[in-house]
Design an enzyme around this catalytic site. Structure first.
Site, short mmCIF file in Angstrom:
data_model
loop_
_atom_site.label_atom_id
_atom_site.label_comp_id
_atom_site.label_asym_id
_atom_site.label_seq_id
_atom_site.Cartn_x
_atom_site.Cartn_y
_atom_site.Cartn_z
N ILE A 149 3.33 35.66 42.74
CA ILE A 149 2.26 36.47 43.33
C ILE A 149 0.92 36.05 42.72
O ILE A 149 -0.12 36.11 43.38
CB ILE A 149 2.54 37.97 43.08
CG1 ILE A 149 3.77 38.42 43.88
CG2 ILE A 149 1.32 38.82 43.42
CD1 ILE A 149 4.23 39.84 43.58
N ASP A 182 -0.71 39.08 53.49
CA ASP A 182 -1.50 38.63 54.65
C ASP A 182 -0.83 39.06 55.96
O ASP A 182 -1.51 39.46 56.91
CB ASP A 182 -1.68 37.10 54.61
CG ASP A 182 -2.37 36.64 53.35
OD1 ASP A 182 -3.32 37.33 52.91
OD2 ASP A 182 -1.96 35.62 52.76
N HIS A 209 -2.99 30.90 50.92
CA HIS A 209 -3.36 32.28 50.60
C HIS A 209 -4.73 32.32 49.93
O HIS A 209 -4.87 32.70 48.77
CB HIS A 209 -2.29 32.93 49.72
CG HIS A 209 -2.68 34.32 49.29
ND1 HIS A 209 -2.76 35.37 50.18
CD2 HIS A 209 -3.05 34.82 48.09
CE1 HIS A 209 -3.17 36.45 49.54
NE2 HIS A 209 -3.36 36.15 48.26
#
Ligand SMILES: NC(=O)c1ccc[n+]([C@@H]2O[C@H](COP(=O)([O-])OP(=O)(O)OC[C@H]3O[C@@H](n4cnc5c(N)ncnc54)[C@H](O)[C@@H]3O)[C@@H](O)[C@H]2O)c1
Length: 348
Positions: A149, A182, A209
């Protein structure tokens, strides 16, 4: 399950089969014995993510690692009346114990953005953190699924991959950059604009991302939706800048944490479902890819017992989406190379 436990049932999560299993009377299947580690478990994302994982019957062991506060977080979560056994691990000396035997490792460790920062501004701090944690994964749980992450994801996934390669244990089907937020945001914003139930909307989001590399495929949305060109452009930009929207609103107190915890849990549960043999589980993630000229690229993936079973590719793009893909390539390649160069120059 007692009636109190029912309050833990989160209605919006009913789109994921595992949360349906939290309703009273649902049996716990014997194969649901996953050992999951959260690295960075005391942080803004780590704590609510660990709560969601503790609330799942898919998880039997929840291992919480951080450089601060894990004894308290673990003691607190361990009182929740669900079966996952919680252990807290503090500091590098306890990292190996946190990881041994883990099936899935989720990594939200690292600093978040402040207003005015890009995700790439986090590179200097987070690259070292992710490389160190990936190095420990390679040593202590080389076969685990690794879900990163920590930002900048466009660089941290190449970092994890290169570290695993240095140890000779790299399996590209098991390393995922978590981009689920997203998709979650795209689903929410499309549903708002069209008056739909967000739980029934699915927008694939491909690319990377960060900013322009986040490419929502509104043309592939289910149910099918149409927007005039100006609205489509504004919606796309809102999805690309949604993280910054939260950073600005938090005014110095960090970036998305609660929605990211939800998204991280959604991805982890999909992965665990697929590892348990559920068929047809699809999630987008930033992975090693042959689908474009970029070495790493996010696309919808069919997940299975061993991680990625099949890359479902980009699908049919509209002219607008094709242009977005072409425009993101240079930035994505630079971020990927930055991650690879970092590992090439570091001593492990
Ligand atoms: N992928 C995404 O969509 C997405 C979304 C939001 C945030 N993020 C990223 O997630 C990361 C974490 O965000 P946050 O808001 O939880 O930050 P935070 O500062 O609240 O928490 C980070 C945690 O990591 C811990 N940590 C720092 N160094 C560590 C190390 N070496 N080992 C283990 N733990 C360590 C800290 O002690 C802290 O508890 C940031 O990089 C942020 O940019 C990613």
């Amino acid at each position: 399950m007692s009636c109190c436990s029912q309050f833990l049932y989160i209605k919006s999560l009913a789109r994921f089969p595992i949360f349906k299993a939290l309703t009273p009377g649902t049996p716990i299947f014997p194969q649901n014995h996953a050992r999951v580690a959260v690295l960075g478990a005391s942080g803004g994302i780590g704590q609510p993510l660990s709560l969601l994982l503790k609330n799942s019957p898919l998880v039997s062991q929840l291992s919480l690692y951080d450089i601060a506060h894990t004894p308290g977080v673990a003691a607190d979560l361990s009182h929740i009346e669900t079966r996952a056994k919680v252990t807290g691990h503090l500091g590098p000396d306890q990292l190996g114990a946190a990881l041994k035997g883990c099936d899935v490792v989720v990594i939200p460790a690292g600093v978040p953005r402040k207003p005015g920062m890009t995700r790439d501004d986090l590179f200097n701090t987070n690259a070292t953190i992710v490389a160190t944690l990936s190095d420990a994964c390679a040593r202590f749980c080389p076969e685990a699924m690794i879900c990163v992450i920590a930002n900048p994801v466009n660089s941290t996934i190449p970092i994890t991959s290169e570290v695993m390669k240095k140890h000779g244990v790299y399996n590209p089907n098991r390393v995922f950059g978590v981009t689920t937020l997203d998709i979650v945001r795209a689903n929410t914003f499309v549903a708002e604009l069209k008056g739909l139930d967000p739980a029934r909307v699915n927008v694939p989001v491909i690319g990377g991302h960060a900013g322009k590399t986040i490419i929502p495929l509104i043309s592939q949305c289910t149910p099918k939706v149409e927007f005039p060109a100006d609205e489509l452009s504004a919606l796309t930009e809102r999805i690309q800048d949604a993280g910054t929207e939260v950073v600005k609103a938090k005014a110095g107190a960090g970036s998305a944490t609660l929605s990211m915890a939800y998204a991280g849990a959604r991805f982890t549960f999909s992965l665990l479902d697929a590892m348990n043999g559920k068929e047809g589980v699809v999630e987008c993630a930033f992975i090693r890819s042959e689908e474009t000229e970029c070495k790493y690229f996010s696309t919808p993936l069919l997940l299975g017992k061993n991680g990625i079973e099949k890359n479902l590719g980009l699908g049919k793009l509209s002219a607008f989406e094709e242009k977005l893909v072409a425009e993101c390539m240079a930035e994505l390649k630079t971020s990927i190379k930055k991650g690879e160069d970092f590992v090439a120059n570091m001593k492990l």
